[in-house]
Design a protein around this motif. Structure first.
Motif, PDB file in Angstrom:
ATOM      1  N   ALA A 109       0.852  -1.191   0.000  1.00  0.00           N
ATOM      2  CA  ALA A 109       0.000   0.000   0.000  1.00  0.00           C
ATOM      3  C   ALA A 109       0.886   1.238   0.000  1.00  0.00           C
ATOM      4  CB  ALA A 109      -0.912   0.008   1.220  1.00  0.00           C
ATOM      5  N   ILE A 110       0.616   2.158  -0.920  1.00  0.00           N
ATOM      6  CA  ILE A 110       1.359   3.417  -0.991  1.00  0.00           C
ATOM      7  C   ILE A 110       0.375   4.550  -0.748  1.00  0.00           C
ATOM      8  CG2 ILE A 110       2.848   4.902  -2.364  1.00  0.00           C
ATOM      9  CD1 ILE A 110       3.611   2.496  -4.038  1.00  0.00           C
ATOM     10  N   SER A 111       0.561   5.280   0.351  1.00  0.00           N
ATOM     11  CA  SER A 111      -0.335   6.389   0.685  1.00  0.00           C
ATOM     12  C   SER A 111       0.231   7.706   0.186  1.00  0.00           C
ATOM     13  CB  SER A 111      -0.538   6.479   2.202  1.00  0.00           C
ATOM     14  OG  SER A 111      -1.295   7.633   2.538  1.00  0.00           O
ATOM     15  N   VAL A 112      -0.667   8.575  -0.269  1.00  0.00           N
ATOM     16  CA  VAL A 112      -0.266   9.922  -0.680  1.00  0.00           C
ATOM     17  C   VAL A 112      -0.589  10.955   0.388  1.00  0.00           C
ATOM     18  CG1 VAL A 112      -0.565   9.389  -3.114  1.00  0.00           C
ATOM     19  CG2 VAL A 112      -2.482  10.385  -1.848  1.00  0.00           C
ATOM     20  N   SER A 113      -1.155  10.513   1.516  1.00  0.00           N
ATOM     21  CA  SER A 113      -1.683  11.472   2.487  1.00  0.00           C
ATOM     22  C   SER A 113      -1.282  11.207   3.925  1.00  0.00           C
ATOM     23  CB  SER A 113      -3.219  11.492   2.384  1.00  0.00           C
ATOM     24  OG  SER A 113      -3.798  12.197   3.456  1.00  0.00           O
ATOM     25  N   TRP A 128       4.082  -4.875   8.007  1.00  0.00           N
ATOM     26  CA  TRP A 128       3.039  -4.498   7.049  1.00  0.00           C
ATOM     27  C   TRP A 128       3.676  -3.795   5.847  1.00  0.00           C
ATOM     28  CZ3 TRP A 128      -0.364  -1.777  11.285  1.00  0.00           C
ATOM     29  CH2 TRP A 128      -0.928  -2.756  12.113  1.00  0.00           C
ATOM     30  N   PRO A 129       3.215  -4.066   4.645  1.00  0.00           N
ATOM     31  CA  PRO A 129       3.825  -3.486   3.436  1.00  0.00           C
ATOM     32  C   PRO A 129       3.314  -2.076   3.152  1.00  0.00           C
ATOM     33  CG  PRO A 129       2.047  -4.963   2.809  1.00  0.00           C
ATOM     34  CD  PRO A 129       2.143  -5.036   4.315  1.00  0.00           C
ATOM     35  N   PHE A 130       3.659  -1.132   4.015  1.00  0.00           N
ATOM     36  CA  PHE A 130       3.156   0.237   3.952  1.00  0.00           C
ATOM     37  C   PHE A 130       4.292   1.200   3.607  1.00  0.00           C
ATOM     38  CE2 PHE A 130       1.955   4.087   6.725  1.00  0.00           C
ATOM     39  CZ  PHE A 130       1.317   4.722   5.663  1.00  0.00           C
ATOM     40  N   TYR A 131       4.098   1.965   2.543  1.00  0.00           N
ATOM     41  CA  TYR A 131       5.031   3.008   2.129  1.00  0.00           C
ATOM     42  C   TYR A 131       4.224   4.281   1.903  1.00  0.00           C
ATOM     43  CZ  TYR A 131       8.277  -0.833   1.311  1.00  0.00           C
ATOM     44  OH  TYR A 131       9.087  -1.926   1.479  1.00  0.00           O
ATOM     45  N   ARG A 132       4.904   5.427   1.932  1.00  0.00           N
ATOM     46  CA  ARG A 132       4.140   6.650   1.697  1.00  0.00           C
ATOM     47  C   ARG A 132       4.953   7.715   0.976  1.00  0.00           C
ATOM     48  NH1 ARG A 132       3.036   8.044   7.966  1.00  0.00           N
ATOM     49  NH2 ARG A 132       5.160   8.220   8.751  1.00  0.00           N
ATOM     50  N   LEU A 133       4.235   8.394   0.068  1.00  0.00           N
ATOM     51  CA  LEU A 133       4.811   9.560  -0.589  1.00  0.00           C
ATOM     52  C   LEU A 133       4.559  10.813   0.227  1.00  0.00           C
ATOM     53  CD1 LEU A 133       5.164   7.654  -3.058  1.00  0.00           C
ATOM     54  CD2 LEU A 133       4.637   9.629  -4.475  1.00  0.00           C
ATOM     55  N   ALA A 134       3.672  10.746   1.201  1.00  0.00           N
ATOM     56  CA  ALA A 134       3.463  11.874   2.100  1.00  0.00           C
ATOM     57  C   ALA A 134       4.634  11.947   3.076  1.00  0.00           C
ATOM     58  CB  ALA A 134       2.160  11.704   2.873  1.00  0.00           C
ATOM     59  N   PRO A 291       0.790  13.822  -6.815  1.00  0.00           N
ATOM     60  CA  PRO A 291       1.315  12.778  -5.930  1.00  0.00           C
ATOM     61  C   PRO A 291       0.702  11.401  -6.207  1.00  0.00           C
ATOM     62  CG  PRO A 291       0.982  14.782  -4.686  1.00  0.00           C
ATOM     63  CD  PRO A 291       0.410  15.037  -6.061  1.00  0.00           C
ATOM     64  N   ALA A 292      -0.598  11.346  -6.533  1.00  0.00           N
ATOM     65  CA  ALA A 292      -1.220  10.060  -6.849  1.00  0.00           C
ATOM     66  C   ALA A 292      -0.670   9.506  -8.161  1.00  0.00           C
ATOM     67  CB  ALA A 292      -2.739  10.208  -6.926  1.00  0.00           C
ATOM     68  N   TYR A 293      -0.445  10.381  -9.137  1.00  0.00           N
ATOM     69  CA  TYR A 293       0.186   9.955 -10.392  1.00  0.00           C
ATOM     70  C   TYR A 293       1.575   9.381 -10.099  1.00  0.00           C
ATOM     71  CZ  TYR A 293       1.399  10.269 -15.401  1.00  0.00           C
ATOM     72  OH  TYR A 293       1.769   9.982 -16.698  1.00  0.00           O
ATOM     73  N   ALA A 294       2.337  10.087  -9.246  1.00  0.00           N
ATOM     74  CA  ALA A 294       3.686   9.630  -8.905  1.00  0.00           C
ATOM     75  C   ALA A 294       3.654   8.305  -8.150  1.00  0.00           C
ATOM     76  CB  ALA A 294       4.395  10.693  -8.065  1.00  0.00           C
ATOM     77  N   HIS A 335      10.661   2.891   5.346  1.00  0.00           N
ATOM     78  CA  HIS A 335       9.542   3.037   4.396  1.00  0.00           C
ATOM     79  C   HIS A 335       9.103   4.487   4.221  1.00  0.00           C
ATOM     80  CE1 HIS A 335       8.154  -1.439   4.948  1.00  0.00           C
ATOM     81  NE2 HIS A 335       9.465  -1.310   4.828  1.00  0.00           N
ATOM     82  N   GLU A 336       9.937   5.418   4.679  1.00  0.00           N
ATOM     83  CA  GLU A 336       9.658   6.845   4.501  1.00  0.00           C
ATOM     84  C   GLU A 336      10.417   7.372   3.291  1.00  0.00           C
ATOM     85  OE1 GLU A 336       7.551   8.310   6.365  1.00  0.00           O
ATOM     86  OE2 GLU A 336       7.668   7.622   8.431  1.00  0.00           O
ATOM     87  N   LEU A 337      10.008   8.548   2.814  1.00  0.00           N
ATOM     88  CA  LEU A 337      10.759   9.207   1.756  1.00  0.00           C
ATOM     89  C   LEU A 337      12.194   9.453   2.218  1.00  0.00           C
ATOM     90  CD1 LEU A 337       8.129  11.837   0.562  1.00  0.00           C
ATOM     91  CD2 LEU A 337       8.910   9.820  -0.710  1.00  0.00           C
ATOM     92  N   THR A 338      13.144   9.099   1.386  1.00  0.00           N
ATOM     93  CA  THR A 338      14.548   9.309   1.736  1.00  0.00           C
ATOM     94  C   THR A 338      14.859  10.796   1.861  1.00  0.00           C
ATOM     95  OG1 THR A 338      15.151   7.277   0.570  1.00  0.00           O
ATOM     96  CG2 THR A 338      16.913   8.854   1.023  1.00  0.00           C
ATOM     97  N   ASP A 339      14.317  11.594   0.948  1.00  0.00           N
ATOM     98  CA  ASP A 339      14.568  13.029   0.946  1.00  0.00           C
ATOM     99  C   ASP A 339      13.351  13.775   1.468  1.00  0.00           C
ATOM    100  OD1 ASP A 339      17.128  12.721  -0.217  1.00  0.00           O
ATOM    101  OD2 ASP A 339      16.221  12.594  -2.218  1.00  0.00           O
TER     102      ASP A 339
END
Length: 360
Positions: A109-113, A128-134, A291-294, A335-339
């Motif tokens: 699961a990839i969350s944008v929020s 849990w397989p949780f990653y996020r772009l937020a 972000p959802a597109y990404a 599982h967080e954004l590196t940058d």
């Protein structure tokens, strides 16, 4: 994120894209379709669908109502549709119930929020397989602290906040970090938000000798502070946080005000082609759209990399960088954004632009 509280549970309708491609991917998109936050859900669907259809894959829409104990049903819908990966997830309530089942089904699961630090801690503890772009809920303060230490450490600094939970906690995190580095503000205060003028506050800032001011408050209050400081001829450099990304009303913001905020992804030259395509399809690339597109770009690349690999798709998400419409994206071991995506920006001619480095 406790949004859509009190809405009735939405039926979990599975709506596949118009054309199914047996050899392609099946990607779940989870977002609200009804209620007060349906507009945010529409942004998520527009962004994700734009990429999925371009790639010739299959989309499975799963409505999200953000209520407690709703996540299990969301996960059941994704599993029944045989999705390989899912994106969107506006609310932490959804993920709390969905992630245990998604783990068993090997569906990342990839969350944008969702920014909750506690949820990510639980995800790592339970596998849990949780990653996020937020960004995480600590990233905003971290960038503000970095900017102040880099640009204002030799200046008389003030920290003021509006008394709200977010304003107080953000400003307190900044103050504690600065004092640990030996940088003590010359002035701290809690102001009353939503006032028509803040002349008293700007005069107190002047008496304290402050010239640089971080404001843990919303855009409207900072706009009034900037106006009143100019009227009183008190030279103050004001900086807010991500709350500055709001409508330029009722008063226009003065040029020169700073904000540590997420960038306007649609303004990136590299995003121009995607922006044009989305607009041609009737979708404005605002809010969560890009972000959802990404997130979908990341999902597709990770699934393609997995290919015939016996390892789950989730194991192809960490470490390596992904080229996306919002720029390079990679996830660290947590599982967080590196940058940290927050940037120092400055209001110029009706828009925020990257701030120039301070003169030596």
């Amino acid at each position: 994120m406790n949004i859509l509280r009190g809405l009735g549970f939405l039926p979990l309708l599975l709506i596949a894209a118009g054309e199914s491609h047996a050899a392609g991917l099946t990607i779940g998109v989870v977002a609200p379709q009804e209620g007060n936050f349906a507009n945010l859900g529409a942004q998520i669907f527009a962004g994700a669908e734009g990429k999925i259809r371009q790639n010739g894959d299959t989309i499975v829409r799963v409505p999200e109502n953000c209520e407690e104990n709703s996540g299990g049903s969301v996960a059941d819908a994704l599993i029944a549709a045989k999705v390989q990966i899912a994106v969107g997830f506006l609310c932490s309530e959804t993920l709390e119930g969905a992630l245990p089942k998604l783990k068993d089904a090997n569906i990342p699961a990839i969350s944008v929020s969702v920014r909750s630090r506690i949820l990510m801690e639980d995800a790592l503890k339970n596998g849990w397989p949780f990653y996020r772009l937020a960004p995480s809920d600590r990233a905003e303060a971290a960038k503000i602290i970095e900017v102040i230490l880099r640009d204002w450490s030799a200046e008389p600094i003030a920290l003021v906040e509006d008394g709200t939970i977010h304003g107080r906690e953000l400003t307190e995190a900044v103050r504690n970090a600065l004092e640990e580095k030996g940088l003590k503000p010359v002035f701290t205060d809690t102001y009353r938000p939503g006032q028509e003028q803040q002349i008293g506050l700007v005069r107190r800032l002047k008496r304290a000798g402050a010239t640089k001011v971080f404001v843990g408050g919303d855009r409207a209050d900072i706009t009034i502070l900037a106006r009143d400081a100019a009227a009183e001829k008190i030279p103050l450099t004001l900086m807010g946080g991500d709350a500055m990304r709001a409508a330029d009303q009722p008063l226009p913001l003065a040029d020169g005000v700073l904000a540590v905020a997420l960038p306007e992804y649609a303004a990136r030259p590299e995003a121009a082609a995607v922006v044009a395509t989305l607009r041609a399809a009737g979708a404005e690339p605002e809010g969560y759209t890009l972000p959802a597109y990404a997130a979908t770009e990341v999902a597709i690349k990770a699934a393609q990399d997995a290919g015939g690999d016996e390892r789950p798709i989730a194991q192809h998400l960490g470490g390596m960088p992904f080229d996306t419409v919002v720029g390079p994206v990679s996830f660290d071991a947590g599982h967080e954004l590196t940058d940290n995506p927050y940037q120092l920006q400055q209001w110029r001619s009706g828009m925020f632009v990257p701030a120039a480095p301070p003169a030596e």
